[in-house]
Design a protein around this motif. Sequence first.
Motif, PDB file in Angstrom:
ATOM      1  N   UNK A 299      40.916  69.405  13.521  1.00  0.00           N
ATOM      2  CA  UNK A 299      41.555  69.430  14.830  1.00  0.00           C
ATOM      3  C   UNK A 299      42.311  70.745  14.971  1.00  0.00           C
ATOM      4  N   UNK A 300      42.238  71.362  16.160  1.00  0.00           N
ATOM      5  CA  UNK A 300      42.942  72.614  16.410  1.00  0.00           C
ATOM      6  C   UNK A 300      44.045  72.395  17.439  1.00  0.00           C
ATOM      7  N   UNK A 301      45.266  72.671  17.058  1.00  0.00           N
ATOM      8  CA  UNK A 301      46.372  72.686  18.004  1.00  0.00           C
ATOM      9  C   UNK A 301      46.845  74.110  18.260  1.00  0.00           C
ATOM     10  N   UNK A 302      46.213  75.071  17.580  1.00  0.00           N
ATOM     11  CA  UNK A 302      46.624  76.470  17.669  1.00  0.00           C
ATOM     12  C   UNK A 302      45.675  77.299  18.511  1.00  0.00           C
ATOM     13  N   UNK A 303      44.625  76.690  19.067  1.00  0.00           N
ATOM     14  CA  UNK A 303      43.616  77.458  19.796  1.00  0.00           C
ATOM     15  C   UNK A 303      43.097  76.653  20.973  1.00  0.00           C
TER      16      UNK A 303
END
Length: 311
Positions: A299-303
């Motif tokens: 999971x990406x929370x930075x992109x």
Amino acid sequence: MEPMLATPAARTGALPHGPQWAFEVKWDGVRALADTTSGRLRLWSRGGRETTPAYPELAGLADLPDTVLDGEIVLLADGRPSFAALAERMHVRDARRAAALARARPVTYLVFDVLRTDGVDVVGRPYDERRALLAGLALPDRVELSPVYDDGDELWAVTAAHGLEGVVAKRRSSPYRAGHRSSDWVKAAHQHHRTALVVGWREETSGNGRLGAVLLGARDGDGRLRYLGRAGSGLTGAVATTLRTALDRAPADAAPFDDDVPPVDARGTRWCAPVVVVDTRYLNRTPTGRLRQPVIRGVRTDADPDPWEQP
């Protein structure tokens, strides 16, 4: 400030040639700007989100006054960067948990550019000059200078042999174009990667309640949600747990796609709002734009999700 982005090579391994180009390894981690202009260290993701609490082992960067660096945060597993291992780190904001993870599996910040140093803005200077400035900095523990090479073809072969992600070619005379995708930087990867939206999910057919597959999408230039396909690989361990928790928070009554979803993929799917972003690896794309053999990496929370592009 937003990072400069590279243009994809026209085809796999098609790197530019000539003495006007420098070559670096394309690291499999998360992009980060390290910013001390406020008097303290702040780490910013590619999408402009602050990620400082997740990486306490990089606190030594605060000793570089009024500086902005660009690089990649990686976590090494068996001597190679592992995105799967890093996925557990990037979402952590609790200080105690972040500290415990940092002690157990510390990250490394591989720096490849400098935008500002000791109060001086250097984005307009040529790449070679910026690299010379970068080489002169006293980098703290857990921070290393990403090497530069002259032979792109040789580096391409070496990265393939060692299971690394790929190569980035950079024009030696180019300035740093913050927030722009520029042809002065050209990236070539051994495997395709993209961020995508999760728009639905299915349980395993065994009925054990575990996550079995997700349906992926991307928005086109008109804002329409296009179907990228179904992915069932990579949904294990911490990745599956984190993803299932995020999806349970965003249920939807119907399929949000503007495309038609094949009945075989839609059958038994639980729909969700297109707000959860995942990192995927895939073989290639079909003529209709679907991903072949997609694997969920985390999971990406930075992109932000990558936009739809016609294959």
